[in-house]
Design an enzyme around this catalytic site. Structure first.
Site, PDB file in Angstrom:
ATOM      1  N   GLY A   1      18.610 -56.917 -19.811  1.00 19.03           N
ATOM      2  CA  GLY A   1      17.934 -57.757 -20.816  1.00 19.03           C
ATOM      3  C   GLY A   1      18.230 -59.240 -20.631  1.00 19.03           C
ATOM      4  O   GLY A   1      19.060 -59.620 -19.815  1.00 19.03           O
TER       5      GLY A   1
ATOM      6  N   ARG B   1      14.532 -53.136 -15.960  1.00 22.22           N
ATOM      7  CA  ARG B   1      15.462 -52.013 -16.102  1.00 22.22           C
ATOM      8  C   ARG B   1      15.029 -50.927 -15.128  1.00 22.22           C
ATOM      9  O   ARG B   1      13.902 -50.886 -14.660  1.00 22.22           O
ATOM     10  CB  ARG B   1      15.434 -51.485 -17.537  1.00 22.22           C
ATOM     11  CG  ARG B   1      15.926 -52.510 -18.546  1.00 22.22           C
ATOM     12  CD  ARG B   1      16.177 -51.862 -19.902  1.00 22.22           C
ATOM     13  NE  ARG B   1      16.438 -52.855 -20.920  1.00 22.22           N
ATOM     14  CZ  ARG B   1      17.622 -53.431 -21.133  1.00 22.22           C
ATOM     15  NH1 ARG B   1      18.663 -53.105 -20.390  1.00 22.22           N
ATOM     16  NH2 ARG B   1      17.777 -54.325 -22.084  1.00 22.22           N
TER      17      ARG B   1
ATOM     18  N   THR C   1      24.192 -52.877 -14.960  1.00 21.36           N
ATOM     19  CA  THR C   1      24.084 -53.628 -13.700  1.00 21.36           C
ATOM     20  C   THR C   1      25.412 -53.616 -12.957  1.00 21.36           C
ATOM     21  O   THR C   1      25.455 -53.467 -11.728  1.00 21.36           O
ATOM     22  CB  THR C   1      23.666 -55.084 -13.999  1.00 21.36           C
ATOM     23  OG1 THR C   1      22.486 -55.055 -14.791  1.00 21.36           O
ATOM     24  CG2 THR C   1      23.412 -55.870 -12.734  1.00 21.36           C
TER      25      THR C   1
ATOM     26  N   THR D   1      26.288 -60.539 -20.826  1.00 20.30           N
ATOM     27  CA  THR D   1      26.122 -59.735 -22.031  1.00 20.30           C
ATOM     28  C   THR D   1      26.263 -60.608 -23.250  1.00 20.30           C
ATOM     29  O   THR D   1      27.332 -61.143 -23.524  1.00 20.30           O
ATOM     30  CB  THR D   1      27.085 -58.539 -22.105  1.00 20.30           C
ATOM     31  OG1 THR D   1      27.382 -58.288 -23.474  1.00 20.30           O
ATOM     32  CG2 THR D   1      28.366 -58.787 -21.368  1.00 20.30           C
TER      33      THR D   1
ATOM     34  N   ASP E   1      26.185 -59.676 -26.165  1.00 19.38           N
ATOM     35  CA  ASP E   1      26.993 -58.999 -27.207  1.00 19.38           C
ATOM     36  C   ASP E   1      28.491 -59.224 -27.036  1.00 19.38           C
ATOM     37  O   ASP E   1      29.267 -58.857 -27.909  1.00 19.38           O
ATOM     38  CB  ASP E   1      26.796 -57.477 -27.156  1.00 19.38           C
ATOM     39  CG  ASP E   1      25.363 -57.046 -27.287  1.00 19.38           C
ATOM     40  OD1 ASP E   1      24.542 -57.889 -27.643  1.00 19.38           O
ATOM     41  OD2 ASP E   1      25.090 -55.854 -27.045  1.00 19.38           O
TER      42      ASP E   1
ATOM     43  N   GLU F   1      23.059 -54.074 -34.503  1.00 18.80           N
ATOM     44  CA  GLU F   1      22.044 -53.051 -34.204  1.00 18.80           C
ATOM     45  C   GLU F   1      22.607 -51.656 -33.954  1.00 18.80           C
ATOM     46  O   GLU F   1      21.928 -50.661 -34.179  1.00 18.80           O
ATOM     47  CB  GLU F   1      21.163 -53.488 -33.020  1.00 18.80           C
ATOM     48  CG  GLU F   1      21.889 -53.640 -31.709  1.00 18.80           C
ATOM     49  CD  GLU F   1      20.975 -54.139 -30.585  1.00 18.80           C
ATOM     50  OE1 GLU F   1      21.433 -54.995 -29.820  1.00 18.80           O
ATOM     51  OE2 GLU F   1      19.837 -53.676 -30.492  1.00 18.80           O
TER      52      GLU F   1
ATOM     53  N   MET G   1      14.311 -63.860 -30.337  1.00 22.61           N
ATOM     54  CA  MET G   1      14.383 -65.315 -30.417  1.00 22.61           C
ATOM     55  C   MET G   1      15.707 -65.808 -29.819  1.00 22.61           C
ATOM     56  O   MET G   1      15.747 -66.779 -29.074  1.00 22.61           O
ATOM     57  CB  MET G   1      14.322 -65.722 -31.878  1.00 22.61           C
ATOM     58  CG  MET G   1      13.525 -66.935 -32.162  1.00 22.61           C
ATOM     59  SD  MET G   1      13.681 -67.252 -33.903  1.00 22.61           S
ATOM     60  CE  MET G   1      15.264 -68.013 -33.957  1.00 22.61           C
TER      61      MET G   1
ATOM     62  N   ARG H   1      17.745 -64.156 -27.682  1.00 21.96           N
ATOM     63  CA  ARG H   1      17.871 -63.871 -26.248  1.00 21.96           C
ATOM     64  C   ARG H   1      17.130 -64.891 -25.385  1.00 21.96           C
ATOM     65  O   ARG H   1      17.492 -65.128 -24.239  1.00 21.96           O
ATOM     66  CB  ARG H   1      17.282 -62.488 -25.940  1.00 21.96           C
ATOM     67  CG  ARG H   1      18.150 -61.338 -26.343  1.00 21.96           C
ATOM     68  CD  ARG H   1      17.396 -60.028 -26.380  1.00 21.96           C
ATOM     69  NE  ARG H   1      16.351 -59.889 -25.396  1.00 21.96           N
ATOM     70  CZ  ARG H   1      16.182 -58.838 -24.597  1.00 21.96           C
ATOM     71  NH1 ARG H   1      17.036 -57.838 -24.688  1.00 21.96           N
ATOM     72  NH2 ARG H   1      15.204 -58.764 -23.757  1.00 21.96           N
TER      73      ARG H   1
HETATM   74  P1  ATP Z   1      21.889 -55.061 -20.945  1.00 19.35           P
HETATM   75  O1  ATP Z   1      22.154 -53.673 -21.461  1.00 19.35           O
HETATM   76  O2  ATP Z   1      22.917 -56.055 -21.378  1.00 19.35           O
HETATM   77  O3  ATP Z   1      20.516 -55.548 -21.150  1.00 19.35           O
HETATM   78  P2  ATP Z   1      22.353 -53.797 -18.428  1.00 19.35           P
HETATM   79  O4  ATP Z   1      22.745 -54.305 -17.081  1.00 19.35           O
HETATM   80  O5  ATP Z   1      23.321 -52.832 -19.049  1.00 19.35           O
HETATM   81  O6  ATP Z   1      22.062 -55.039 -19.330  1.00 19.35           O
HETATM   82  P3  ATP Z   1      20.449 -51.704 -17.871  1.00 19.35           P
HETATM   83  O7  ATP Z   1      18.980 -51.677 -18.097  1.00 19.35           O
HETATM   84  O8  ATP Z   1      21.266 -50.619 -18.466  1.00 19.35           O
HETATM   85  O9  ATP Z   1      20.910 -53.137 -18.347  1.00 19.35           O
HETATM   86  O10 ATP Z   1      20.743 -51.704 -16.294  1.00 19.35           O
HETATM   87  C1  ATP Z   1      20.255 -52.723 -15.430  1.00 19.35           C
HETATM   88  C2  ATP Z   1      20.062 -52.193 -14.055  1.00 19.35           C
HETATM   89  O11 ATP Z   1      21.218 -51.469 -13.619  1.00 19.35           O
HETATM   90  C3  ATP Z   1      18.887 -51.218 -13.968  1.00 19.35           C
HETATM   91  O12 ATP Z   1      18.179 -51.530 -12.799  1.00 19.35           O
HETATM   92  C4  ATP Z   1      19.531 -49.853 -13.898  1.00 19.35           C
HETATM   93  O13 ATP Z   1      18.763 -48.944 -13.135  1.00 19.35           O
HETATM   94  C5  ATP Z   1      20.859 -50.140 -13.215  1.00 19.35           C
HETATM   95  N1  ATP Z   1      21.894 -49.207 -13.663  1.00 19.35           N
HETATM   96  C6  ATP Z   1      22.228 -48.909 -14.930  1.00 19.35           C
HETATM   97  N2  ATP Z   1      23.225 -47.995 -14.976  1.00 19.35           N
HETATM   98  C7  ATP Z   1      23.511 -47.704 -13.689  1.00 19.35           C
HETATM   99  C8  ATP Z   1      24.429 -46.818 -13.045  1.00 19.35           C
HETATM  100  N3  ATP Z   1      25.273 -46.064 -13.736  1.00 19.35           N
HETATM  101  N4  ATP Z   1      24.419 -46.767 -11.704  1.00 19.35           N
HETATM  102  C9  ATP Z   1      23.569 -47.529 -10.986  1.00 19.35           C
HETATM  103  N5  ATP Z   1      22.688 -48.380 -11.520  1.00 19.35           N
HETATM  104  C10 ATP Z   1      22.655 -48.479 -12.846  1.00 19.35           C
END
Ligand code: ATP
Ligand code: MG
Length: 467
Positions: A107, A170, A198, A224, A226, A325, A384, A386
């Site tokens: 995100g 994502r 990520t 992040t 959060d 949330e 807003m 983000r």
């Molecule tokens: P946020 O939750 O803060 O928005 P995030 O990095 O946690 O950020 P996700 O959508 O969960 O967001 O993951 C981002 C990317 O990381 C995606 O491309 C997802 O496929 C990949 N990803 C998530 N979890 C894993 C995992 N366990 N192993 C490999 N890739 C992952």
């Protein structure tokens, strides 16, 4: 303290465990340094003693300790330490042969563009790197979209823009295709900006790169809003988010005060942690009740939210409720389909606790006071917040974190995250950061402070009393 120092009565000899960082030379036996750091000859720098960080510079995880009666350190008896971030005298990448890739995933978060900008400008200006590429649209972009070439002219004003110019997404994590693409494009430095998911992906990329014995440094920069990443003091975007959240609370307060029996309800980001809600509550002082994922709450009965709000409306004529949330997710009824719903990355989809609370509050008032005026104004500022650019503090943070990441990769370290620990930037193994969570400690003074300024019920205790 001065007496202690003068008398040498204070003995500091804790056991220290240094978290070792992976280095390219761990698996590339023939790897030789590329030479001295080019900062030695950079006209804008005058490296003096202490400019370069050396191997024995460490950052302690915990600085607040408890002394025993004999004034030695009683707790903790064991200290974790991390390698200090910063430029090294020797580097392992020649600027002509360095080919860097930058990607943003997950995100949005204020400051993403600043990090990208500073990576580009830092690589260019500090180390003379000219091959810098942006990977579009998250992990999937490695193997599905042609990388774009970046240079300082192109990114010069990105820090003033919200979102990520590189775009994000994502899902789409295909390890083999990603590492194949890294090899095929000839990238040897990979900068990965994203959240917890990520970072878990970055660990896998690092491990696969190591398995293939590639000379490719991989680093993660935790994004992040959060502030739910463990070990580091805070992540970028958090301070901006708190500032914006405070404005939303202010608006909710104005709405609530201007109505008869008015309730202002604000939902703030925080799926597993309530740091934004907590900090915005403490800084605004207009909040009557702050609900976070780390504590349970309930609506009905003695000590419940409704009883508390009834009392507040009687006393003050209005109330402001802040809800993170992730709070109360187990209270909201879910259909079978909703229980199984997942986003593209496989994360559970959260239900809108704010909209649910608004409906419950209205139902309650209609039931208990059908002939009296009542208003709930619900504000959800998530998108807003983000989308705004980072504030001054976060922009500075982004710059420091980007430069530390560059210095670390240039020094041959890999599989690490950079971030502040007790205000000193350090390198932390990626795998540790991918697992560590930073939750609100509801037993410490900060949460007690929230409870003392809101006077909200201690739902946990009341719950136990009623059992
Ligand atoms: P946020 O939750 O803060 O928005 P995030 O990095 O946690 O950020 P996700 O959508 O969960 O967001 O993951 C981002 C990317 O990381 C995606 O491309 C997802 O496929 C990949 N990803 C998530 N979890 C894993 C995992 N366990 N192993 C490999 N890739 C992952
Ligand atoms: Mg996540």
């Amino acid at each position: 303290l001065q007496d202690h120092l003068d008398d040498h009565a204070f003995s500091f000899s804790p056991n220290i465990t240094l978290k070792k960082l992976p280095h390219l030379s761990d698996y590339l036996q023939d790897l030789q340094p590329a030479g001295p750091n080019p900062l030695d000859h950079n006209p804008f720098f005058h490296p003096s003693d202490g400019f370069y960080v050396n191997k024995s510079d460490i950052v302690l995880r915990q600085v607040a300790c408890r002394l025993s009666p004999s004034e030695t350190i009683a707790s903790p008896s064991h200290h974790l330490a991390y390698i200090r971030a910063g430029p090294r005298k020797q580097i392992f990448f020649d600027h002509c042969a360095t080919r860097a890739a930058i990607v943003t995933c997950g995100g949005l978060c204020p400051g993403m563009n600043t990090v990208i900008r500073e990576l580009v400008v830092g690589l260019w200006d500090l180390y003379g790197v000219r091959q810098i590429y942006g990977i579009k649209a998250g992990y999937r972009g490695f193997y599905s979209i042609h990388p774009i070439e970046l240079n300082p002219k192109m990114v010069h004003n990105w820090h003033g823009r919200g979102g990520t110019v590189l775009e994000t997404s994502r899902g789409g994590f295909d390890l083999t295709k990603i590492v194949d693409a890294i090899e095929n494009h000839g990238f040897n430095q990979v900068y990965i900006i994203g959240g917890d998911g990520t970072m878990r992906g970055a660990v896998k990329i690092f491990e696969e790169v190591r398995r293939r014995k590639l000379k490719v440094g991989v680093t993660g920069i935790p994004k992040t809003v959060d502030n739910d990443v463990g070990i580091i003091d805070r992540s970028f975007g958090f301070q901006t988010a708190v500032e914006m959240a405070e404005q939303a609370i202010h608006a909710a307060h104005v709405e609530a005060e201007s109505a008869v029996n008015g309730i202002g309800l604000v939902k703030l980001m925080g799926r597993s942690t309530g740091h934004i809600a907590l900090h915005a509550t403490l800084s605004s002082r207009d909040v009557d009740c702050c609900l976070i994922p780390e504590t349970e709450f309930y609506l009905e009965g003695k000590g419940g939210l409704l009883e508390f709000l009834e009392q507040r409306l009687k006393e003050r004529g209005h109330a402001v409720v802040v809800v993170a949330e992730g709070a109360g997710q187990d209270l909201i009824p879910r259909t079978t389909a909703q229980k199984e719903e997942r986003d593209e990355s496989g994360n559970m989809v959260f239900l809108d606790v704010g909209a649910w609370l608004k409906t419950e509050l209205k139902k309650w008032w209609d039931r208990e006071h059908p002939h009296e005026l009542f208003t709930v104004k619900y504000i959800d500022p998530t998108y807003m917040i983000r989308a705004v650019p980072a504030n001054a503090t976060d922009n500075l943070y982004c710059t420091l974190v980007a430069h530390s990441a560059i210095h670390g990769l240039m020094a041959g370290y890999t599989g690490f995250v950079t971030g502040p620990i007790n205000a000193n930037h350090a390198y932390i193994p990626l795998a540790d950061v991918a697992q560590a969570k930073n939750e609100v400690n509801i037993k410490d003074h900060k949460w007690e402070w929230v409870r003392s300024i809101t006077n909200q019920p201690d739902f946990v205790k009341s719950n136990q009393n009623s059992v």
